[in-house]
Design an enzyme around this catalytic site. Structure first.
Site, short mmCIF file in Angstrom:
data_model
loop_
_atom_site.label_atom_id
_atom_site.label_comp_id
_atom_site.label_asym_id
_atom_site.label_seq_id
_atom_site.Cartn_x
_atom_site.Cartn_y
_atom_site.Cartn_z
N HIS A 1 51.60 26.99 29.53
CA HIS A 1 50.78 26.23 28.59
C HIS A 1 49.30 26.60 28.71
O HIS A 1 48.61 26.81 27.71
CB HIS A 1 50.96 24.73 28.84
CG HIS A 1 50.15 23.86 27.91
ND1 HIS A 1 48.86 23.48 28.19
CD2 HIS A 1 50.48 23.31 26.71
CE1 HIS A 1 48.41 22.72 27.21
NE2 HIS A 1 49.37 22.60 26.30
N HIS B 1 58.77 32.96 36.84
CA HIS B 1 57.91 33.72 35.95
C HIS B 1 57.77 33.03 34.59
O HIS B 1 58.77 32.74 33.93
CB HIS B 1 58.48 35.13 35.77
CG HIS B 1 57.88 35.88 34.63
ND1 HIS B 1 56.53 36.04 34.46
CD2 HIS B 1 58.46 36.53 33.57
CE1 HIS B 1 56.29 36.75 33.37
NE2 HIS B 1 57.45 37.05 32.81
N HIS C 1 68.35 45.49 40.40
CA HIS C 1 68.09 46.41 39.28
C HIS C 1 69.38 46.61 38.49
O HIS C 1 70.38 47.05 39.03
CB HIS C 1 67.59 47.75 39.82
CG HIS C 1 66.75 48.52 38.83
ND1 HIS C 1 67.19 48.82 37.56
CD2 HIS C 1 65.50 49.06 38.93
CE1 HIS C 1 66.25 49.49 36.92
NE2 HIS C 1 65.22 49.65 37.72
N HIS D 1 59.47 24.50 46.57
CA HIS D 1 58.71 24.80 45.36
C HIS D 1 59.28 26.05 44.70
O HIS D 1 59.72 26.98 45.38
CB HIS D 1 57.22 25.02 45.70
CG HIS D 1 56.62 23.90 46.48
ND1 HIS D 1 56.27 22.69 45.91
CD2 HIS D 1 56.31 23.79 47.81
CE1 HIS D 1 55.77 21.89 46.84
NE2 HIS D 1 55.79 22.54 47.99
N CYS E 1 57.32 42.68 34.05
CA CYS E 1 56.76 41.44 34.58
C CYS E 1 57.19 41.13 36.01
O CYS E 1 56.62 40.23 36.63
CB CYS E 1 57.13 40.28 33.66
SG CYS E 1 56.52 40.46 31.97
N ASN F 1 51.76 33.90 29.03
CA ASN F 1 52.51 34.86 29.85
C ASN F 1 51.53 35.92 30.34
O ASN F 1 51.11 36.80 29.59
CB ASN F 1 53.62 35.51 29.01
CG ASN F 1 54.44 36.51 29.80
OD1 ASN F 1 54.10 36.88 30.92
ND2 ASN F 1 55.54 36.96 29.22
#
Length: 512
Positions: A440, A411, A323, A407, A244, A444
């Site tokens: 919502h 994710h 990572h 802002h 993702c 995802n």
């Protein structure tokens, strides 16, 4: 209700409430006082250079005004007699400035982006999801109950989308159906992007596509080249298996390519494919993705052309990638595998949130010095010195990232992910509103979720010139990646913004 409140006479009338409030008034005043002390400290440190330079400049001006005309004349004669020195110095200055201009990193602008919105016929309500799961015959009662509980607590709404193959009973996953889903999402987003920017496909010099679980041959990037007849010398890349957080990785790769190729456009396409990656077994850790992942994708147009600054929405400031794959637990916490029955799915470890927290800590340790005001860095350093050198029992200082960013696009991997970052970064509900509402409304959508969140902020009319945006994503491997953007103007939502028909209904109350 606390013990003090339960013993108070509040239930008998308003007097008890007022007594409680009066007891809390000193604490309230103390918190307000500390707040303004901290704000004053940040203002003082942030503007320390200015506050020091102003008196210095005043002294220089006063001294210069008192110089005798003869002194100025002698200075000019001195420069004339040392003409060679002046010329040599000028050459060095010109050479240095030219070298700096030629070697400095090229600015990367985000001209525009587009998010795919699936047709309403692909929406799936909770009862429909559970009904289809029960009718497939692959799930036992325990698995069905587990999915029902995950859905209820997920933070997803009733309007998210699943691919067409999953709407059949039984589902019809196939290579052809997966290709169709990929084409609908990628081409849908790209059509909007090209229409909004008036950029011709032939003008694209760099193409980066990321999709973690679906990697056909020819590749997804080749599908785009074929559809839009992109030019033969295009630099195309196809990123697979990177989870993702691959959307930020794709932006970073495009940025690096734009440092090499002058006057170029780069397109980044971020998506995920669900059709061939639905899990039909009964292993609990592999059922969670079924409940969370939904159809979505985004296409982003980047440019290094100076002329595009006027029409671009944002400028890319930083990309920081972390990572943790060297650690075995981190490597296996999001893992595609087969269960005991031979059915393939993605397993989520119970250690996922702890590993994500460690990855986040490493990431912000690198990002902090790049974005935080000097006042926050000094406080962090002072706490670190007190703890390491003097063994002082002080809590680690958590920098206030609200001073660096206006802002936050976290994710939308799930409610727990958003909750954890809200807590660890000490954010306010309004800072995670875009993430919660994206989860919502769209679920995802993997690497593209950060773009739906940015679109939400724009649709709400909150993006002002000079605002800074922090996009942060987590992914298998395990990775935590951040991208920082600066708004170049008061950004208005582009045509076909995915929120344009429903933004008036948001934010909605989410029952936790």
């Amino acid at each position: 209700m606390s013990a003090a409140e339960s013993d108070s006479p509040a239930a008998a009338g308003g007097g008890g409430v007022r007594i409680q409030q009066s007891r809390r008034l000193p604490d309230f005043l103390q918190s307000v006082k500390l707040k303004y002390v901290k704000l004053g400290y940040h203002y003082l440190v942030s503007h320390l250079l200015t506050l020091c330079l102003v008196p210095l400049m005043a002294v220089i001006v006063i001294e210069a005004s008192q110089l005798d005309p003869d002194d100025i004349h002698h200075l000019w004669l001195h420069l004339q007699y040392n003409l060679v020195s002046v010329i040599v110095c000028s050459v060095f200055i010109v050479f240095g400035v030219t070298f700096y201009i030629m070697t400095r990193p090229r600015s990367v602008y985000l001209v525009d982006y587009a998010c795919y919105k699936a047709p309403d016929k692909l929406q799936v309500k909770f009862n429909q999801f559970m009904e289809h799961s029960a009718l497939t015959g692959d799930f036992d009662e325990s698995s069905l109950e587990f999915q029902r509980k995950i859905l209820e607590r997920s933070g997803l709404g009733e309007e998210t989308y699943v691919p067409e193959a999953m709407h059949f009973i039984p589902p019809r996953p196939s290579m052809a159906a997966a290709r169709e889903e990929a084409e609908q999402v990628m081409f849908g987003a790209l059509d909007i992007l090209f229409a909004n920017t008036n950029v011709k496909p032939k003008d694209i010099g760099i193409l980066v596509v990321n999709c973690s679980l679906f990697n056909p041959t020819p590749s997804l990037s080749a599908m785009i080249v074929n559809k839009y007849k992109l030019r033969g010398n295009i630099k195309s890349f196809n990123l697979g298996g990177m989870g993702c957080s691959a959307g930020v990785i794709a932006v970073d790769l495009a940025k690096d390519m734009l440092q090499i190729h002058r006057n170029s456009y780069a397109v980044v396409v971020s998506t995920e494919n669900i059709t061939q990656n639905w899990y039909f077994g009964n292993k609990k850790s592999m059922l969670i993705p079924n409940c969370l992942f939904r159809v979505g994708g985004a296409a982003v147009l980047l440019s290094n052309k100076s002329k595009d600054r006027k029409r671009a929405k944002y400028k890319l400031l930083h990309v920081v990638r972390t990572h943790k794959g060297a650690d075995d637990k981190a490597f296996r916490c999001v893992y595609q595998e087969q269960d005991d029955a031979g059915k393939t799915g993605v397993s989520l470890s119970k250690d996922l949130m702890a590993i994500a927290g460690l990855a986040l800590k490493t990431n912000i340790t690198t990002l902090g010095p790049l974005v935080l005001p000097i006042s926050e860095q000094l406080l962090f350093f002072a706490t670190l010195v007190a703890k390491k050198l003097f063994n002082a029992k002080v809590k680690p200082y958590i920098p206030d990232f609200k001073l660096a960013f206006d802002h936050f696009c976290i994710h939308a991997g799930g409610r727990a992910v958003i909750d954890e970052l809200e807590k660890n970064l000490q954010l306010l509900p309004e800072h995670v509103e875009a993430s919660r509402m994206t989860l919502h409304r769209f679920g995802n959508t993997s690497s593209s979720s950060i773009w739906y969140e940015l679109a939400y902020t724009e649709a709400k009319g909150r993006m002002r010139k000079g605002n800074r945006v922090w996009q942060i994503a987590f992914g298998s491997g395990f990775k935590c990646n951040s991208a920082v953007w600066e708004s170049l103007k008061n950004v208005k939502p582009s045509t076909s913004n995915p929120w344009e028909d429903c933004i008036h209904r948001y934010p909605v109350e989410i029952l936790l």
